[in-house]
Motif scaffolding. Sequence first.
Motif, short mmCIF file in Angstrom:
data_model
loop_
_atom_site.label_atom_id
_atom_site.label_comp_id
_atom_site.label_asym_id
_atom_site.label_seq_id
_atom_site.Cartn_x
_atom_site.Cartn_y
_atom_site.Cartn_z
N ALA A 73 1.10 -1.23 0.01
CA ALA A 73 -0.10 0.07 0.02
C ALA A 73 0.77 1.26 -0.15
CB ALA A 73 -0.86 0.19 1.26
N ARG A 96 -2.03 -0.72 -3.79
CA ARG A 96 -3.53 -0.06 -3.06
C ARG A 96 -2.98 1.38 -2.58
NH1 ARG A 96 -5.07 -3.76 -5.51
NH2 ARG A 96 -6.62 -5.17 -4.84
N PRO A 119 -6.46 1.72 2.93
CA PRO A 119 -6.93 0.54 2.56
C PRO A 119 -7.61 -0.53 3.43
CG PRO A 119 -5.00 1.06 1.29
CD PRO A 119 -5.10 1.92 2.49
N ARG A 125 -0.90 -5.77 4.35
CA ARG A 125 0.00 -5.02 3.29
C ARG A 125 1.23 -4.47 4.00
NH1 ARG A 125 -2.36 -4.45 -1.58
NH2 ARG A 125 -4.46 -5.14 -1.77
#
Length: 209
Positions: A73, A96, A119, A125
């Motif tokens: 992310a 993301r 996210p 992540r």
Amino acid sequence: MGKIEIIQHPLIQHKLTILRDKNTSCKDFREIIGEIAMLMTYEATRDLPLVDTKVETPIGTATTKKLAGKKMAIVPILRAGIGMVDGVLKMIPSARVGHIGLYRDPETLEPVEYYCKLPQDISERDVLLVDPMCATGGSAVDAITQIKKREPKSIKFMCVIAAPEGIDALSKAHPDVDIFCAAMDEKLNENGYIVPGLGDAGDRIFGTK
Ligand code: PRP
Ligand code: URA
């Protein structure tokens, strides 16, 4: 203690000189900060783990490598961090993107948070937090505190120019976070601006001054 790396790659250093130049246009500044972010991402992701895989080429079977299913992310600190997002995404297109809105109170230099959208699956992540400038370090420290509440797998911070005061504050507050920058400048001035720095990154990206 997290890693603190000043990325000395010649292409990054050359582009940084153009960014610092007060005569660089808003259009060029925007383009070049994206290019620097792209090149810095290449360096900041050197330790991503790989697994063996096989693929059929037109000629035969290749035993080769792919990323070990790690998901990333990218989180820019608004506003100026937005200028780095496209460059990072060129290297990690499936990442993301979250956003953290902070501005520095001009009197106290303390960060004021006005937006946070991350996210949903950020806990699965690795996060790359991006902001061109790390001055007092207050914005990065605060953003990392916000992100840690959501328990991501790891956090790296990538900025273009840092001040020694900012790196010191950041590595004390979050010693587990690796820090990547393209330059460590001399000091902060009485208004909390990095000397020599490049001025106000948000204003130079968005042409607001
Ligand atoms: C700038 C910069 C960082 C922050 C760094 O943002 O983009 O977020 O200052 O300073 P610090 O390390 O002392 O916290 P600014 O507060 O000017 O907001 P903007 O991006 O909305 O212009
Ligand atoms: N924020 C900027 O945009 N520039 C600085 O030099 C310090 C904080």
